[in-house]
Design a protein around this motif. Structure first.
Motif, short mmCIF file in Angstrom:
data_model
loop_
_atom_site.label_atom_id
_atom_site.label_comp_id
_atom_site.label_asym_id
_atom_site.label_seq_id
_atom_site.Cartn_x
_atom_site.Cartn_y
_atom_site.Cartn_z
N GLY A 271 0.79 -1.22 0.00
CA GLY A 271 0.00 0.00 0.00
C GLY A 271 0.82 1.27 0.00
N ILE A 272 1.99 1.23 -0.63
CA ILE A 272 2.90 2.38 -0.67
C ILE A 272 2.93 2.94 -2.08
N GLU A 273 2.97 4.24 -2.18
CA GLU A 273 3.10 4.86 -3.49
C GLU A 273 4.46 4.55 -4.08
N PRO A 274 4.51 3.92 -5.27
CA PRO A 274 5.81 3.55 -5.86
C PRO A 274 6.65 4.79 -6.18
N ARG A 275 7.85 4.84 -5.61
CA ARG A 275 8.80 5.92 -5.87
C ARG A 275 10.15 5.29 -6.18
N TRP A 276 10.39 5.09 -7.43
CA TRP A 276 11.61 4.43 -7.89
C TRP A 276 12.81 5.35 -7.68
N PRO A 277 13.85 4.89 -6.96
CA PRO A 277 14.99 5.77 -6.67
C PRO A 277 15.89 6.01 -7.87
N GLY A 278 15.72 5.22 -8.95
CA GLY A 278 16.54 5.42 -10.13
C GLY A 278 17.61 4.36 -10.27
N ILE A 279 17.97 4.04 -11.51
CA ILE A 279 18.98 3.02 -11.75
C ILE A 279 20.35 3.46 -11.27
N ARG A 280 20.57 4.78 -11.24
CA ARG A 280 21.83 5.31 -10.72
C ARG A 280 22.00 4.95 -9.25
N TYR A 281 20.92 5.06 -8.49
CA TYR A 281 21.00 4.74 -7.07
C TYR A 281 21.35 3.27 -6.87
N VAL A 282 20.75 2.37 -7.65
CA VAL A 282 21.02 0.94 -7.50
C VAL A 282 22.49 0.65 -7.75
N LEU A 283 23.06 1.28 -8.77
CA LEU A 283 24.48 1.08 -9.06
C LEU A 283 25.36 1.55 -7.91
N LEU A 284 25.15 2.78 -7.45
CA LEU A 284 25.98 3.33 -6.39
C LEU A 284 25.79 2.57 -5.08
N HIS A 285 24.57 2.15 -4.81
CA HIS A 285 24.30 1.39 -3.60
C HIS A 285 25.02 0.04 -3.64
N THR A 286 25.02 -0.60 -4.78
CA THR A 286 25.72 -1.87 -4.93
C THR A 286 27.22 -1.69 -4.74
N PHE A 287 27.76 -0.64 -5.33
CA PHE A 287 29.19 -0.36 -5.18
C PHE A 287 29.54 -0.13 -3.72
N ALA A 288 28.70 0.60 -2.98
CA ALA A 288 28.96 0.86 -1.56
C ALA A 288 29.00 -0.43 -0.76
N HIS A 289 28.08 -1.36 -1.03
CA HIS A 289 28.06 -2.61 -0.29
C HIS A 289 29.28 -3.47 -0.60
N ALA A 290 29.67 -3.50 -1.86
CA ALA A 290 30.86 -4.27 -2.23
C ALA A 290 32.10 -3.71 -1.53
N LEU A 291 32.18 -2.39 -1.42
CA LEU A 291 33.34 -1.76 -0.80
C LEU A 291 33.30 -1.91 0.72
N ILE A 292 32.12 -1.91 1.32
CA ILE A 292 32.02 -2.10 2.77
C ILE A 292 32.62 -3.45 3.17
N ARG A 293 32.29 -4.48 2.41
CA ARG A 293 32.82 -5.81 2.73
C ARG A 293 34.34 -5.84 2.64
N GLN A 294 34.89 -5.21 1.64
CA GLN A 294 36.34 -5.21 1.49
C GLN A 294 37.01 -4.30 2.52
N PHE A 295 36.40 -3.18 2.83
CA PHE A 295 36.94 -2.29 3.86
C PHE A 295 37.02 -3.02 5.20
#
Length: 618
Positions: free
Chosen positions: A470-494
């Motif tokens: 019951g939430i209004e769909p608000r897509w954060p954008g494909i750019r956000y998905v890419l940067l978010h994925t990069f952040a998680h990959a780097l957190i693990r290595q850090f």
């Protein structure tokens, strides 16, 4: 923490950050011998709750809770002394006993009764508050008496209500219980699971009943309707939800709803920065004669932070600020501009000049050679200050992981009976590494056909997920998905390189297209200590160390131990908010991820097992 029973009684200790993240208002706190609930803001004493200045956070809180919120305050605290009976022992966060039903820990007894029944006696320990307990007189006397422990089960509903488990109702199957009967909780087995726990009654009218019958769908049918009880407020309200049985200490009994911001520079000099931070207290002095103003300065609440500069220098800084504001009056910002938390932070991190302030110290660093084609800037953040505010909480289901700009739905449970005029907050200090992507390279990647196809897949799953809740769909954008994925990959290595645990490294993703584009990530760690952290994370930001760390993180992202299931995961099948991502490759702790492990996809970052589905990097 203090329990206001017959006057304040110390029963334990908590860190300020725990009062926002783990044991906030309405949360059940598990102490060695007691279980208590943090009471609402109506019960807090504000004399020792210091106001905290952070205008951006206050504006965001007012947008969510209303304009009546005037201040942010830290939890009440008084410096501890050697006097065990000093004033500091009566200052703290108020709590009350919850659950109110206790059980004798002696195996041969196991009697189950409310604390108010007179069967249990409170033993106070002034010098060792963690030893405060309830005791049962079923065996011997004094300290040998068995401890009465909190009942193991509670009931709660998705609307944020919580109550004691209806023991009498449950064992008598809804019938009225005789006044003289007593209950017992008996364990018949060695596993401790609900099926081996039985509630018995001293009367002969009912048989022992297994706690397994109170769980799941059957429990919703067997238990009474929700009473709409808020124990932290002492109020009842109408509620149409069905209650669910939860174990004491269950993680789904309390989820915080918070807002967080970084303290940003307002000037390049520390004194000018401090004057601007406390301008709401200092601006009145500009209209006072100089001699009188200098006499009033030491009486202000903000003086402890300004005292190191001296009265004369502070007064000169106040006059300079007043002159500057008169010459160039500030424009009134719109509500949307005030609530834009990301843009000011992005501008501060991407500024060409370096800052050297007590709460914001940055240093530009050369970009690693191997990443220069797509990475534009690296900034070492030696010191930063994060301030978080508690705005409410939920039970059973966590608040949806939306961005602060999108999360405008009021939390299910309030912090006070009336609309709050202040909210509790905590401040953390730490360090981080900021990385900004090249906008031209990212914009070119967004125009690729394979990226557009992948975005349609992820966006369709996102739409299904939002409609189901019951939430209004608000897509954060494909750019956000890419940067978010990069952040998680780097957190693990850090985490492997710097010595901090992965759960202690947090992220902040800056992703926006359009007129004022943003593309970057901040990985940081923070602690409640006034000195912050020790520099282990910043050291990884130097180009000679960052280069191999990024390379190894990208290489690890190419293959997951759960492949091919992870790499070929179709989010549309079950309406998930992630593509090629799982616990084995990208998922992080809730303390690290700002979106609850949503919007992740390795296929957008690097080429995975099924091939190139729109990878940003070769």
């Amino acid at each position: 923490m203090t329990a206001p029973a017959n006057g304040p009684l110390r029963v334990g200790e908590l860190r300020p950050s725990q009062l926002l993240h783990t044991y906030g208002v309405g949360a059940v706190t598990d102490l060695p011998n007691l279980s208590t609930m943090v009471l609402g803001l109506d019960h807090w004493e504000l004399q020792q709750a210091a106001p905290l200045t952070e205008d951006r956070l206050l504006a965001a809180v007012r947008r969510r809770l209303g304009p009546q919120v005037t201040t942010l305050r830290t939890p009440p605290y008084l410096q501890e002394t050697s006097d065990p009976f000093g004033d500091w022992t009566r200052v703290g966060v108020p709590v009350a006993l919850f659950p109110r039903w206790l059980r004798c820990s002696r195996e041969q007894c196991g009697i189950l009764s409310p604390a108010s029944s007179g069967l249990f006696e409170l033993e106070e320990h002034i010098l060792r508050p963690e030893n405060t307990r309830y005791a049962h007189n079923c065996y011997s006397t004094g300290r040998r008496r068995p401890t009465a422990v909190p009942a193991r089960f509670l009931v709660a509903c998705p609307a944020g209500h919580m109550d004691d488990f209806p023991w009498q109702y449950f064992v008598h199957r809804g019938a009225d219980a005789p006044a003289e009967c007593t209950l017992s909780l008996v364990e018949r087995g060695t596993t401790g699971e609900a099926a081996n726990l039985f509630v018995t009654c001293s009367c002969n009218d009912v048989k022992a009943r297994s706690m397994a019958e109170a769980m799941g769908t059957r429990g919703e049918q067997e238990l009474p309707a929700c009473r709409g009880h808020h124990p932290h407020l002492g109020t009842f309200e109408t509620c149409d939800e069905k209650v669910r049985t939860i174990a004491l200490g269950a993680t789904n009994s309390w989820f915080a709803s918070q807002l967080r911001v970084f303290s940003l520079p307002r000037a390049e000099e520390p004194l000018a920065q401090a004057v601007r931070e406390h301008w709401h207290s200092l601006e009145l002095l500009a209209a006072v004669p100089p001699e009188a103003a200098k006499m009033l300065l030491p009486t202000l609440a903000c003086w402890p932070e300004l005292e190191q500069y001296g009265v004369e220098q502070v007064w000169n800084a106040v006059r300079a600020e007043a002159t500057a504001k008169t010459a160039a009056p500030a424009q009134q910002a719109s509500d949307d501009e005030e609530f834009d938390l990301a843009t000011p932070e992005w501008q501060a991190f991407t500024a060409l000049n370096r800052y050297s302030l007590p709460d914001f110290t940055t240093e530009p660093e050369p970009v690693p050679a191997s990443a220069s084609a797509w990475l534009e800037r690296v900034v070492l953040v030696h010191r930063l200050r994060e301030v978080s505010a508690l705005t409410g909480f939920t039970r059973i289901d966590p608040p949806e992981w939306l961005s602060p700009e999108d999360e405008l739905i009021e939390p299910a449970a309030p912090l006070s009976k009336e609309q709050p005029t202040w909210v509790p907050c905590a401040e953390l200090r730490g360090e981080g590494v900021f990385l900004a992507f090249r906008e031209d390279r990212l914009a070119e990647w967004e125009k690729r056909t394979d990226v557009a196809a992948r975005e349609r897949t992820l966006r369709a799953a996102h739409h299904t997920w939002c409609l189901a809740r019951g939430i209004e769909p608000r897509w954060p954008g494909i750019r956000y998905v890419l940067l978010h994925t990069f952040a998680h990959a780097l957190i693990r290595q850090f985490a492997l390189e710097c010595g901090y645990g992965a759960s202690g490294i947090a992220e902040r993703v800056y992703a926006r297209s359009g007129k004022r584009p943003m593309a970057g990530v901040l990985l940081y760690t923070a602690a409640p200590d006034s000195e912050g952290t020790l520099g282990g994370l910043v050291s990884l930001g130097h180009h000679n160390r960052l280069d191999p760390v990024i390379g190894q993180a990208l290489e690890e992202a190419r293959l997951c131990s759960s492949d091919p299931m992870c790499a070929e995961h179709d989010p549309r099948v079950h309406g998930h908010l992630h593509g090629a991502a799982c616990h084995a490759c990208l998922f992080a702790a809730e303390t690290s991820c700002e979106r609850g492990n949503h919007y992740l996809d390795r296929a957008l970052l690097v080429e995975t097992l099924p091939g190139d589905l729109g990878a940003f990097l070769p």
